[in-house]
Motif scaffolding. Structure first.
Motif, PDB file in Angstrom:
ATOM      1  N   ILE B  26       0.832  -1.204   0.000  1.00  0.00           N
ATOM      2  CA  ILE B  26       0.000   0.000   0.000  1.00  0.00           C
ATOM      3  C   ILE B  26       0.864   1.249   0.000  1.00  0.00           C
ATOM      4  N   ALA B  27       0.558   2.145  -0.930  1.00  0.00           N
ATOM      5  CA  ALA B  27       1.275   3.426  -0.999  1.00  0.00           C
ATOM      6  C   ALA B  27       0.286   4.501  -0.552  1.00  0.00           C
ATOM      7  N   GLY B  28      -0.248   5.294  -1.497  1.00  0.00           N
ATOM      8  CA  GLY B  28      -1.236   6.306  -1.117  1.00  0.00           C
ATOM      9  C   GLY B  28      -2.522   5.675  -0.597  1.00  0.00           C
ATOM     10  N   GLY B  29      -2.774   4.468  -1.042  1.00  0.00           N
ATOM     11  CA  GLY B  29      -3.943   3.743  -0.545  1.00  0.00           C
ATOM     12  C   GLY B  29      -5.257   4.103  -1.231  1.00  0.00           C
ATOM     13  N   THR B  30      -5.220   4.977  -2.218  1.00  0.00           N
ATOM     14  CA  THR B  30      -6.488   5.439  -2.808  1.00  0.00           C
ATOM     15  C   THR B  30      -7.156   4.369  -3.667  1.00  0.00           C
ATOM     16  N   ILE B  33      -7.430   1.093  -0.298  1.00  0.00           N
ATOM     17  CA  ILE B  33      -8.371   1.241   0.819  1.00  0.00           C
ATOM     18  C   ILE B  33      -9.821   1.012   0.377  1.00  0.00           C
ATOM     19  N   PRO B  34     -10.252   1.597  -0.726  1.00  0.00           N
ATOM     20  CA  PRO B  34     -11.607   1.240  -1.191  1.00  0.00           C
ATOM     21  C   PRO B  34     -11.744  -0.263  -1.480  1.00  0.00           C
ATOM     22  N   LEU B  36     -10.151  -2.672   0.097  1.00  0.00           N
ATOM     23  CA  LEU B  36     -10.260  -3.340   1.399  1.00  0.00           C
ATOM     24  C   LEU B  36     -11.675  -3.181   1.941  1.00  0.00           C
ATOM     25  N   ARG B  37     -12.201  -1.982   1.796  1.00  0.00           N
ATOM     26  CA  ARG B  37     -13.542  -1.685   2.304  1.00  0.00           C
ATOM     27  C   ARG B  37     -14.586  -2.552   1.615  1.00  0.00           C
ATOM     28  N   ARG B  39     -14.069  -5.349   0.414  1.00  0.00           N
ATOM     29  CA  ARG B  39     -13.602  -6.740   0.511  1.00  0.00           C
ATOM     30  C   ARG B  39     -13.216  -7.311  -0.859  1.00  0.00           C
ATOM     31  N   ARG B  42      -8.462  -9.299   0.137  1.00  0.00           N
ATOM     32  CA  ARG B  42      -8.476  -9.766   1.526  1.00  0.00           C
ATOM     33  C   ARG B  42      -7.085 -10.255   1.926  1.00  0.00           C
ATOM     34  N   ASP B  48       3.115  -1.388   4.161  1.00  0.00           N
ATOM     35  CA  ASP B  48       2.905   0.046   3.940  1.00  0.00           C
ATOM     36  C   ASP B  48       4.229   0.715   3.584  1.00  0.00           C
ATOM     37  N   SER B  50       4.092   3.965   2.398  1.00  0.00           N
ATOM     38  CA  SER B  50       3.738   5.372   2.177  1.00  0.00           C
ATOM     39  C   SER B  50       4.707   6.355   2.815  1.00  0.00           C
ATOM     40  N   VAL B 101      -7.727  13.535  -3.263  1.00  0.00           N
ATOM     41  CA  VAL B 101      -7.156  12.258  -3.700  1.00  0.00           C
ATOM     42  C   VAL B 101      -5.735  12.474  -4.222  1.00  0.00           C
ATOM     43  N   ARG B 104      -2.842  12.185  -1.910  1.00  0.00           N
ATOM     44  CA  ARG B 104      -2.447  10.864  -1.424  1.00  0.00           C
ATOM     45  C   ARG B 104      -1.949   9.971  -2.565  1.00  0.00           C
TER      46      ARG B 104
ATOM     47  N   ARG C  25      -6.867  -2.264   9.349  1.00  0.00           N
ATOM     48  CA  ARG C  25      -7.929  -1.933   8.432  1.00  0.00           C
ATOM     49  C   ARG C  25      -8.568  -0.572   8.743  1.00  0.00           C
ATOM     50  N   ASN C  63      -8.446  12.959   2.139  1.00  0.00           N
ATOM     51  CA  ASN C  63      -9.635  12.250   2.608  1.00  0.00           C
ATOM     52  C   ASN C  63      -9.214  11.337   3.762  1.00  0.00           C
ATOM     53  N   LEU C  66      -9.581   7.728   3.051  1.00  0.00           N
ATOM     54  CA  LEU C  66      -8.643   7.101   2.113  1.00  0.00           C
ATOM     55  C   LEU C  66      -7.243   7.052   2.710  1.00  0.00           C
TER      56      LEU C  66
END
Ligand SMILES: Cc1cc2nc3c(=O)[nH]c(=O)nc-3n(C[C@H](O)[C@H](O)[C@H](O)COP(=O)(O)OP(=O)(O)OC[C@H]3O[C@@H](n4cnc5c(N)ncnc54)[C@H](O)[C@@H]3O)c2cc1C
Ligand code: FES
Ligand code: FES
Lengths: 767, 279, 166
Positions: B26-30, B33-34, B36-37, B39, B42, B48, B50, B101, B104, C25, C63, C66
């Motif tokens: 994971i870097a910026g996670g943009t 993260i969505p 992961l949210r 699913r 997994r 990380d 970042s 966005v 990040r 998470r 955000n 995010l």
């Protein structure tokens, strides 16, 4: 009353300060010790039989406190009046089913509820509930659903919920008198309210055993329906409304309340339930899509002779407010025009789509898109300027709508049209592939509820010993400054600065019932109730002061916390002294006022006749657009809104409503659509459901007309919903002006523009 | 799920090698993260990177621009070096997602995510950028070989993007970038295009054209490039190119646009960029 | 159910160091709202589409939904409440209220944060620059006009007060 001191001024709202500092406690911001988290299991089929639901694995999961299905709901099905008290009948009440029982009727219908110690556990529990479905044929198009062999959406009832008609004169005759007739079919899509705050609430049982629900809602008076679900007396359920993070009609129906009530009732613990954005889009009501077949006739000189329309609205899988919305469309279907012969047929039809209900404008914007597109075509065909043909046909005060309702108050459409034309100014010059066009459209939207609903509102105003003032009103504040307007009205009447006023709102146990914050009715209804209450309190104070000063009450005024002699004798008293004197005399320092809208009864529903609404707000939108002929992209360069608001109680709030409404309408015109494919939502989040961003919008220009002729306090009219009504046709008419093609279905996507241009080129090529 | 925060690139690579498929970088996670949210991924381990600030840089030497993997899209958007030497990338970065966005999102994340609509990929294709991949040993992959299919790249489980190199182009070259979306911010590209042309008056010496959202991956329009190179740019040639592009791409239909519309727009945008560079 | 491991987290929120334990998470949004009581930031979409959750992270607006909480470890976070208080309002808060830029208020926390990020770098932005800076923040109520005006005015007021103190 002399000159107004507070009314009409652009006064910052008290709630805005709290919001600016992040102090407002919205529904999801509230917590209680020991609270559980609720979650809803939703159907992933648009039409299916539920063969079995097995909750045992979920129940066994550590941390799960309740798993509920239809069988656990004391009264799972009820007939709801949607927060209204008066029983109307005539198909106006609808089935409210808390949890799907034997069947699911749309994708996203609630099937089971979970409460657990953490949100993660609750989510996990949902995954452990096993539901066995047997997919059933569904019907996803209202026209299909009207056919006799269509699958029935709800067992034991026709898919056609209602049929209404409006008849005036003889349309056949009207068309035979016409020199030009235009006939088109229009379509408008499902739309989401897209308030930024997803549905949310928290419920607990108070120390007296009362189920208390603190929720983001436009209607606290759903407490009755919620009590019915639990089979409890109405006074055992209390609803407290929060400041709402946007409603627009989407929080008019019950959202999380019944789920919360059930979960807290079963667990005895506080429960919080907040939808994700995806869940919100999937499961809450949408704006009705309509198919609208319009035929309009006019003389060569532009005078309208006849209008015939057939409206079919998609109610989705449950009735909810569909008949009401259709009724609004019926009354509005011919627009604010003088037309000798009118016939409108309207149907609202069940399908296996997401259910539809109230959405800002409530059936008015849909038909406005059709009738105002028709007016533009008639203008082209008769060679008249679009504003000319409208001016010639606008209804005026004293004339009647096709339903027979007489417009008893000022109709400002000529002024609003002139203002809009003036404000559009010089045409922007085209560049490159950009074609410039401009369009106008006018509309009417009622404010206040339908008169046969026997609408009422109450407000309680009291003055404290130190001269500070308290208002108690069961209104819901959904961001339009509803609470703040009542403070302004009271401040004006009692001559105190607005800071001296504290308002308590939206609590079914403590604030007098003020009805729903819907139908652009709060300023009108609760504004009047508050005005009445404040005037009564004023009367008491003035009389007492008159006695104390030995002056005629008529010559006294309340200004800046003082009672003063208007004659300028310098005589006067501090307000609080008068209050104390009243108190020692045992005079009531409060008043509860009840305001009633006009009450009418309906003879019959099938044919709509006579007065349906208290009054209407009239206005005009003007748009200038740049259309990229090659890509089909539309940029709105100018958007002008002119409305007769009667009187602007708070100029900032009024402008805010009108600017926001214009952009709400712009989204409807250009990008917003909940796309359902065989009942399945293809636009599950804000990356697919596209709201206008700050880079897409023009600076909306607002031009207010203040006729003072509204039925609200100080002659005000409502603007919350009217501000949306005619935006889409104004933009669509501007697009036509730019590129010579008309799009008959919203939204006006680039792709539709490109296709329409291509067919135009083809058609012209063959000439 | 575990969370690991390696202290340097080497360490990160070591962890990736150790966890392979079980890990998500994971870097910026943009994007992550969505996912992961929802699913949609997994992972058992999140690695990380970042905070590895040494991988966030924009440097130039005589012939090249070096962009560190963790450079954010905002940094690209406001960099003077990028504006001068990769104006296409500057434009694309300024229109990617939205300002929040962009603060990040990283360049490597955008590339590694491998979306067919990846906005930085399109100008980088026209600029013939090189992706520097660090695994067991360092590899330099030309960007046109980097993408494999929808959300697929040549990256292996134990490899990372270390930097992106952009050769400095002929200062006389002309460039243009267009992004067509359904709104002016927060819009996924319906079609995007970037071109770099070296011209001598109306004679085209070199043409590089990148496209987004018209194929399973961001692509170069080789056939059109070939049609243009070493040719006099005539109206007729340009028209022929606009026709050919339709055959070179393979867009899909989705809720944003149909494949027919995308095909037509690929041609419209080509016409526009050509106009821009020949002016 | 598999229990996610937790990790220590240290955050400087509005000038104060806070410590807590979080799972990988958890987003910064979740931790600020649910664990640290910063309910002034809002969740409108949970995935970067609305901007209601915006915070300044080491001075830059991002955000919070995010950003993983652990990615903000050791960093400075500023929320709406860190910008100004009723006793000491920030010019942006004043102008948002006075210009009518707040209706339902659900977008306001994020809007003001984005605006703050802009004004910190560019105290005299053009309207276009303002529109661009808030283009990751949706507002459903206002149509943006009054928000843009409010930011413009706040910029002017900040400049004035800076001018005075110099
Ligand atoms: C609201 C929103 C709007 C967006 N709009 C756009 C848009 O308009 N255009 C567009 O192109 N994108 C858009 N995106 C997608 C996203 O922001 C970009 O792709 C971004 O550049 C990803 O970078 P990141 O650092 O956040 O990646 P992450 O989410 O951290 O990672 C993305 C992927 O790259 C991998 N990865 C990250 N760094 C490396 C590395 N150094 N080496 C190897 N693999 C690595 C990760 O493992 C993951 O698979 C949007 C996203 C959101 C949430
Ligand atoms: S909640 Fe973070 S952007 Fe919407
Ligand atoms: S004020 Fe309601 S979303 Fe902006």
């Amino acid at each position: 009353m002399s000159e107004l001191k507070i009314i009409g001024k652009p006064i910052p709202r008290h709630d805005a300060w709290e919001k600016a500092f992040g102090l407002t406690c919205y529904a999801a911001d509230f917590t209680l010790p020991g609270m559980l988290y609720g979650k809803v299991l939703r159907s992933n089929h648009p039409s299916a039989r539920i063969l079995s639901v097995n909750t045992s694995r979920a129940e066994r999961l550590k941390g799960v406190k309740a798993v509920l299905t239809a069988k656990d709901v004391p009264r799972n099905e009820s007939v709801t009046r949607f927060g209204q008290t008066h029983a109307v009948g005539g198909g106006f009440e609808g089935l409210y089913r808390v949890l799907a029982d034997r069947k699911v009727h749309f994708m996203g219908e609630a099937v089971a509820l979970v409460a657990a110690e953490t949100e993660e556990i609750a989510k996990r529990a949902l995954e452990l509930i096993q539901v066995e479905y047997e997919p059933l044929p569904g019907v996803f198009d209202p026209i299909e659903a009207m056919k006799p062999d269509a699958p029935l959406v709800q067992e034991g009832r026709s898919n056609i919920i209602t049929h209404y008609e409006v008849v005036k004169g003889d349309v056949e005759k009207g068309f035979s008198e016409a020199d030009v007739v235009v006939e088109n079919t229009y379509r408008v899509p499902f739309v989401d309210h897209a308030y930024l705050e997803p549905e949310s609430g928290m419920a607990w049982i108070d120390e007296d055993g009362v189920i208390t629900i603190r929720v983001s809602t436009q209607v606290i008076e759903h407490f009755r329906g919620i009590a019915d679900v639990l089979n409890l007396p109405h006074n055992r359920v209390r609803v407290i409304g929060t400041y709402v993070g946007g409603g627009f009609g989407g929080k008019e129906d019950i959202t999380v309340e019944a789920f919360l009530a059930l979960l807290t009732y079963k667990t005895g613990r506080p429960v919080k339930l907040t939808y994700t954005r995806e869940e919100s889009i999937l499961s809450h009501s949408k704006r009705h899509p309509y198919v609208m077949i319009y035929k309009t006739g006019a003389k060569k000189d532009g005078r309208l002779t006849a209008l015939q329309a057939k409206l079919v609205s998609d109610a989705g899988a449950y009735v909810y407010l569909s008949p009401w919305v259709l009724l609004y469309s019926m009354v509005n279907a011919a627009g604010p025009y003088r037309i000798p012969h009118v016939k409108v047929d309207g149907y609202t039809v069940l399908t296996n789509n997401t259910f539809t209900s109230a959405n800002r404008g409530f059936g008015a914007p849909q038909v406005c898109f059709a009738y105002e597109s028709q007016m533009d075509e008639l203008a082209r065909r008769t060679g008249l300027e679009p504003e000319k043909i409208r001016m010639m046909n606008y209804l005026e005060k004293g004339e009647a709508l096709a339903t027979g309702q007489v417009l008893e108050r000022h109709v400002a459409l000529k002024e609003t049209t002139e203002k809009v034309i003036e404000a559009l100014e010089e045409r922007t010059s085209p560049s490159g592939q950009m074609r410039i066009g401009r369009g106008i459209a006018s509309g009417m939207t009622s404010y206040g509820r339908m008169v046969f609903l026997h609408d009422t509102s109450r407000s309680h105003v009291s003055i404290e010993m130190d001269g500070s003032v308290t208002i108690r009103a069961g209104i819901q504040d959904i961001g339009g400054g509803q609470a703040s307007s009542l403070c302004q009205i009271t401040a004006e009447i009692l001559g105190v600065p607005i800071e001296d006023i504290k308002i308590y709102i939206a609590d079914t146990a403590l604030t007098p019932f003020a009805g729903t914050t819907t139908a652009t009715r709060q300023l009108y209804m609760s504004g009047n109730a508050t005005l009445m209450a404040a005037r009564e309190v004023r009367k008491i104070l003035v009389h007492k002061a008159a006695g104390m000063l030995g002056i005629d009450p008529e010559s006294l005024d309340l200004v800046d916390r003082e009672v003063i002699d208007k004659e300028g004798t310098g005589k006067g008293l501090p307000l609080k002294e008068v209050v104390r004197a009243c108190a020692s005399d045992g005079l009531p320092l409060y008043h509860v006022a009840l305001f009633k809208a006009p009450f009418r009864n309906v003879a019959q529903f099938e044919r709509i006749e006579g007065q349906v609404f208290p009054d209407f707000t009239f206005g005009t939108h003007g748009a200038e657009v740049a259309v990229d002929e090659e890509t089909g992209r539309i940029q709105v360069l100018k958007l002008i809104s002119s409305f007769d608001v009667g009187r602007a109680i708070n100029r900032l709030s009024v402008e805010g409503q009108i600017e926001g409404g214009a952009i709400y309408g712009m989204g409807y015109s250009l990008t917003e659509e909940v796309i359902l494919n065989q009942g399945i939502t293809m636009t599950p989040s804000f990356s697919e459901y596209l709201l206008p961003t700050s880079m897409d919008v023009p600076d909306v220009e607002t031009i207010l007309i203040e006729s003072g002729d509204g039925v609200g306090p100080f002659g005000a009219k409502g603007v919350g919903e009217p501000s949306v009504c005619s935006v889409a046709p104004a933009i669509s008419n501007a697009v036509y002006d730019a590129i010579g093609v008309r799009i008959y279905d919203l939204p006006l996507t680039p792709e539709k523009i490109v296709r329409a241009l291509q067919s135009k080129v083809k058609a012209e090529g063959y000439l | 799920m575990e969370y690991l925060r390696p202290q340097n690139l080497k360490n990160a690579l070591h962890l990736m090698k150790q966890w392979k498929k079980k890990a998500t970088l994971i870097a910026g996670g943009t994007n992550v993260i969505p996912d992961l949210r929802a699913r949609a991924v997994r992972p058992e381990v999140l690695i990380d990177i970042s905070h590895l600030k040494s991988l966030a840089y924009i440097k130039e030497d005589k012939r090249k621009i070096h962009i560190g993997a963790l450079t954010t899209v905002s940094e690209l958007a406001s960099s003077k070096i990028i504006e001068k030497w990769a104006p296409l990338l500057s434009h694309a970065a300024n229109q990617l997602g939205n300002p929040l966005v962009r603060n990040r999102a990283t360049i490597a994340g955008n590339l590694a995510d491998g979306s067919p609509a990846a906005d930085t990929a399109v100008p980088l294709l026209a600029l013939e950028a090189i992706v520097v991949i660090q695994g067991g040993k360092e590899k330099q992959v030309p960007i046109h070989q980097f993408f494999v299919g929808p959300n697929q790249t040549v990256l292996k489980r134990d490899e990372m993007i270390k930097e992106v190199i952009i050769p400095k182009f002929n200062p006389n070259a002309k460039t243009a970038y267009f992004k067509l979306g359904l709104r002016n911010s927060m819009a996924v590209s319906v079609v995007s295009i970037a071109v770099l042309m070296e011209m001598e008056k109306t004679f085209c010496k070199k043409a590089r054209i990148g496209y987004g959202a018209v194929a399973p991956k961001p692509i170069r329009a080789y056939r059109v490039e070939e049609m243009l190179e070493n040719k006099e740019l005539t109206e007729r040639l340009l028209r022929a190119c606009c026709e050919t592009i339709g055959k070179e791409i393979s867009p899909i239909s989705d809720i944003r646009a149909s494949k027919e519309y995308r095909t037509e727009m690929a041609s419209v945008l080509l016409k526009r960029v050509m106009k821009r560079v020949t002016q | 159910m598999k229990v996610s491991k937790t990790y220590p987290l240290k955050l400087n929120v509005n000038g104060e160091w806070k410590k807590t334990e979080v799972t990988p998470r958890e987003t910064l949004l979740h931790v600020l709202r649910e664990r640290l009581g910063h309910t002034e930031l809002k969740e409108g979409c949970g995935k970067g589409d609305c901007g209601a959750c915006a915070v300044l992270l080491n001075g830059k607006p991002v955000n919070a939904c995010l950003t993983l909480a652990l990615q903000a470890d050791g960093k400075n976070v500023v929320t709406l409440k860190g910008i100004g208080t009723p006793d000491k309002p920030h010019p942006l808060q004043e102008s948002f209220v006075k210009k009518g830029a707040i209706q339902c208020g659900f977008c306001s926390a994020g809007m003001i944060i984005s605006a703050k990020g802009l004004l910190d770098e560019n105290p005299k932005p053009s309207r276009e620059e303002i529109r661009k800076a808030i283009s990751g923040n949706l507002c459903r109520c206002t149509g943006y006009k009054k928000i843009v005006e409010a930011i413009e005015e706040a910029g002017q007021n900040i400049k004035k007060s800076v001018g005075r103190s110099q």
